[in-house]
Design an enzyme around this catalytic site. Structure first.
Site, mmCIF file in Angstrom:
data_model
loop_
_atom_site.group_PDB
_atom_site.id
_atom_site.type_symbol
_atom_site.label_atom_id
_atom_site.label_comp_id
_atom_site.label_asym_id
_atom_site.label_seq_id
_atom_site.Cartn_x
_atom_site.Cartn_y
_atom_site.Cartn_z
ATOM 1 N N LYS A 209 0.802 -1.079 0.089
ATOM 2 C CA LYS A 209 0.036 -0.055 0.223
ATOM 3 C C LYS A 209 0.940 1.220 0.086
ATOM 4 C CE LYS A 209 -3.405 2.488 2.689
ATOM 5 N NZ LYS A 209 -4.304 2.414 3.878
ATOM 6 N N GLU A 215 10.539 -4.721 4.396
ATOM 7 C CA GLU A 215 10.735 -6.177 3.916
ATOM 8 C C GLU A 215 10.387 -6.164 2.500
ATOM 9 O OE1 GLU A 215 9.117 -4.732 6.644
ATOM 10 O OE2 GLU A 215 9.433 -6.218 8.384
ATOM 11 N N GLY A 271 -4.780 -1.829 5.238
ATOM 12 C CA GLY A 271 -3.739 -2.979 4.665
ATOM 13 C C GLY A 271 -4.684 -4.353 5.020
ATOM 14 N N ARG A 272 -4.978 -4.449 6.333
ATOM 15 C CA ARG A 272 -5.657 -5.963 6.641
ATOM 16 C C ARG A 272 -6.938 -5.978 6.078
ATOM 17 N NH1 ARG A 272 -4.528 -2.569 10.626
ATOM 18 N NH2 ARG A 272 -5.976 -1.583 11.929
ATOM 19 N N GLU A 357 -4.609 -6.736 14.917
ATOM 20 C CA GLU A 357 -3.943 -5.416 14.427
ATOM 21 C C GLU A 357 -5.102 -4.494 14.639
ATOM 22 O OE1 GLU A 357 -0.334 -4.713 11.584
ATOM 23 O OE2 GLU A 357 -2.511 -4.383 10.478
ATOM 24 N N HIS A 388 -4.654 -33.321 18.352
ATOM 25 C CA HIS A 388 -3.585 -34.254 18.723
ATOM 26 C C HIS A 388 -2.426 -33.219 19.366
ATOM 27 C CE1 HIS A 388 -5.415 -37.978 17.245
ATOM 28 N NE2 HIS A 388 -5.883 -37.055 16.459
ATOM 29 N N LYS A 512 9.729 -0.770 13.995
ATOM 30 C CA LYS A 512 10.236 -0.621 12.767
ATOM 31 C C LYS A 512 11.238 0.484 12.966
ATOM 32 C CE LYS A 512 5.838 -0.944 10.061
ATOM 33 N NZ LYS A 512 5.020 -0.198 9.234
#
Ligand code: F6P
Length: 548
Positions: A209, A215, A271-272, A357, A388, A512
C-alpha cells in the site's frame, strides 16, 4: 458514534455484570435440558452460512442485555457512518471503506464529495484484463515466454489475504500459473520461492500500500537482481516481469516499475482490509476474474446482512457481542479459530492480523486508557491436527478459550470418491469436539465405565466450554467471501463497543523505527553505546557468534 462515557460505568454494563453473577454455575447441560428448542433457536442462516451458537454460556436475557449494550454504544450508528464513507478512522482522519470494494457498479459511495465506486470498478476491470492476459499466455516475459509462476512479494495485509485465499481456493485455480508468496525479510523466503524457477517465466507482483515497507522493498530489490542476472538482461526487462499494487505511484516509479503496470487503490482501504482491492491480483490470476467477482459478491452479501438485519438476527453483531461477553466476564484472553478444512490452513493466520491489529489497543478513540479488556489473542490451526496437539488444554485446562469450529458439508469435487469418503470422518471430529467441549463427561459417567477411582478425576471433562459452529455446503469463492466479511464486521462491532479505533495500527511503528536504529550497530566495529544495556549485549554477542 459510540458513547465515549466509560463502558464499565454504563447501566447496560452493570446489568451484564449482575447477570453474570446470576449465571455463575450455569451448565450447558442444564440449558439444553431445560429448553428442547435451544439448538434450533440459537442458530442463524446468513447467505450460505449456518451459524450454531447454542453452545454458548448465554440465555435469552444475556443476549438481550448484550444487544442493549450495543445500542448504548451506538454500534449501528458507527456502522452506518462507516458504510457512508465518514472518516471513522479518527487517528488517521480516514474513511474506512473496504465495503466499497465489493459494491455494485451502480452504487454511489462518496469520500470528500467524490463517488469512489467508478474508480473501484475501473481498477477491477484493469485487473481482469491483465489476469486474462497472464492466464492465456498472451502476456509474456522479456524473452517471449509465457508466465508459469507468479510471485507475490508483500507483507501483512499485502500478503496474508491473497496467500490465505489462494490456499482456500486451490481447487478453483488454474494450477498454472502457480502463485508463490514471499513476505519475510529473511532471505531464505525469497530463496526458496525462486530457487527452482526460470526467470523468463516468472512474474513478480510487488504488493505494498505504502511502497515503503522495508521487507517488501528489500525483497523486491533482490528479486529484480535475481531476474536481471538470470535473464542476462538490462533494466528494460523489468517492465515485463514486475507489476505493482499500491497507493503510492511516486514510490512505484522510483523503484523502477512503470506506473502503467501499477494497479492502484486508496487510503480508505486499510492494509488488513485490502484483499478485495488490487491486492487480490495474484488471487485473480489464479482463479480468474469471474470467480473473483463471485468472491466479492459473497463479501457483499454479508455486508448487506450486517447493514440491514435486525439486531436479533445479525450474525456479526452476535459474534462480536459474544466475544465481548467472554473477554469481560469470563476473563477469556484468547479466541481459537479451528477450521475443519485443509484448504483453510492459513485462515486463522489471516484473522490474526484482521483481529489483533484492529483491536489490540489500550487507549480509546479519544486517547484515554481503556479500563476493560479489548481484543483477544486469536490462534488456531486446522482440525484434526490441533486435536492431537493443544486440544488437551481446551478440554481440561484452566483457561476459558471460546472457539469457532468451521466445517463444510461437502469436500471439494476434485478429491474423487475415495478421498471424499474421508470427509464424514473429518466432520465427525468437528461435531464430536463441539459436543465434548460443551457437555464434557461427569465423574459419574466415568465411574459408570468402571474406571478405577484414582483415575476418575483425570478422566473427567468439565465441559461448559463455549463454541460457535459455522457450516456451509462447500468452500466456494462466495462462501470464502462471506466468511471473511463475517469476521471483518465482528471485529468492527467489538471495536465499537470498546470505543477504540479499529482501523489504525500505531503499535507496529516503534519496532520498525528501532530496527532501523539497531541495524547500523550490527556492522563490525560500529558503536553500540547508544543502545540500552540488554540490546547492546545481545548485539555484541551476535557479532561475536557471527565471527566463530
Ligand atoms: O506494519 C503493519 C502494516 O502497516 C500492516 O498494517 C500492513 O498490512 C503491512 O504493514 C504492509 O504494509 P504495506 O502494504 O504498506 O507494505
Amino acid at each position: 458514534m459510540p458513547d465515549p462515557a466509560r463502558l464499565d460505568r454504563l447501566p447496560e454494563w452493570t446489568a451484564l455484570a449482575k447477570h453474570r453473577e446470576e449465571l455463575a454455575g450455569v451448565r450447558l447441560r442444564e440449558l439444553f435440558a431445560a429448553d428442547p428448542g435451544r439448538a434450533d433457536r440459537y442458530a442463524l442462516r446468513v447467505g450460505d452460512l449456518y451459524l450454531d451458537y447454542s453452545k454458548h454460556l448465554v440465555t435469552e436475557d444475556t443476549l438481550r442485555l448484550l444487544r442493549e449494550l450495543a445500542q448504548a454504544r451506538g454500534v449501528a450508528e458507527l456502522r452506518d457512518a462507516m458504510f457512508r464513507g465518514e472518516k471513522i478512522n479518527v487517528t488517521e482522519n480516514r474513511a474506512v471503506l473496504h465495503t466499497a470494494l465489493r459494491a455494485p457498479r451502480d452504487a454511489v459511495i462518496e469520500v470528500d464529495g467524490e463517488n469512489v465506486v467508478p474508480g473501484v470498478h475501473a481498477v477491477l476491470d484493469e485487473m481482469a484484463a491483465f489476469a486474462r492476459r497472464v492466464r492465456s499466455g498472451e502476456w509474456t516475459g522479456a524473452t517471449g515466454k509465457r508466465v508459469r509462476t507468479v510471485v507475490n512479494i508483500g507483507i501483512g495485509g499485502s500478503d496474508l489475504g491473497p496467500a490465505m485465499a489462494y490456499e482456500a481456493l486451490r481447487p478453483y485455480t488454474a494450477r498454472e500459473p502457480a502463485v508463490r508468496f514471499v513476505s519475510n525479510v529473511d532471505g531464505a523466503d525469497l530463496h526458496e520461492a525462486v530457487r527452482d524457477l526460470d526467470p523468463a517465466e516468472t512474474l513478480f507482483i510487488v504488493a505494498s500500500k505504502t511502497f515503503t515497507t522495508i521487507e517488501t522493498i528489500t525483497n523486491a530489490t533482490s528479486a529484480r537482481q535475481w531476474l536481471l542476472a538470470g535473464l542476462g538482461a538490462g533494466e528494460e526487462a523489468v517492465a515485463r516481469h514486475f507489476v505493482a499494487l499500491s497507493t503510492n505511484e511516486e514510490k512505484v516509479a522510483e523503484f523502477g516499475i512503470d506506473p502503467a503496470n501499477m494497479f492502484r487503490f486508496w487510503d480508505w482501504v486499510g492494509g488488513r482490509y485490502s484483499f478485495d482491492s488490487a491486492i487480490g491480483l495474484s488471487l485473480m490470476i489464479a482463479i480468474g476474474p469471474e470467480r473473483f467477482r463471485e468472491m466479492l459478491d459473497g463479501f457483499r452479501l454479508v455486508d448487506e446482512h450486517f447493514r440491514t438485519a435486525p439486531a436479533e438476527a445479525n450474525a456479526p453483531l452476535l459474534l462480536g457481542l459474544l466475544g465481548v461477553w467472554y473477554g469481560a466476564f469470563f476473563d477469556a484472553q484468547s479466541h481459537a479459530v479451528l477450521p475443519y478444512s485443509h484448504y483453510l490452513s492459513k485462515f486463522t493466520a489471516y484473522l490474526q492480523q484482521l483481529d489483533m491489529e484492529s483491536n489490540g489497543k489500550s487507549v480509546d478513540r479519544g486517547g484515554q486508557p481503556v479500563e476493560w479488556q479489548t481484543g483477544p489473542v486469536v490462534w488456531g490451526t486446522p482440525g484434526t491436527n490441533g486435536q492431537h496437539a493443544y486440544y488437551q488444554l481446551l478440554h481440561q485446562g484452566t483457561k476459558v478459550v471460546p472457539a469457532d469450529l468451521i466445517g463444510f458439508a461437502r469436500p471439494v469435487a476434485e478429491l474423487g470418491p475415495e478421498l471424499a469418503a474421508q470427509h464424514d470422518l473429518l466432520m465427525a471430529n468437528l461435531f464430536a469436539q463441539g459436543q465434548a467441549l460443551a457437555f464434557g463427561k461427569t465423574e459419574e459417567e466415568v465411574r459408570a465405565e468402571g474406571i478405577a477411582e484414582e483415575q476418575v478425576a483425570h478422566r473427567t471433562f468439565p465441559g461448559n466450554r463455549p463454541t460457535t459452529t459455522i457450516l456451509a455446503t462447500e468452500l466456494t469463492p462466495s462462501v470464502l467471501g462471506q466468511l471473511i466479511a463475517l469476521y471483518e464486521h465482528k471485529v468492527f462491532v467489538q471495536g465499537a463497543i470498546w470505543n477504540i479505533d479499529s482501523f489504525d495500527q500505531w503499535g507496529v511503528e516503534l519496532g520498525k523505527v528501532l530496527a532501523k536504529r539497531v541495524e547500523p550497530a550490527l556492522t563490525e566495529g560500529a558503536d553500540v553505546r547508544g543502545l540500552d544495556a540488554s540490546t547492546a549485549t545481545l548485539v555484541a554477542t551476535y557479532r561475536s557468534l557471527r565471527e566463530q
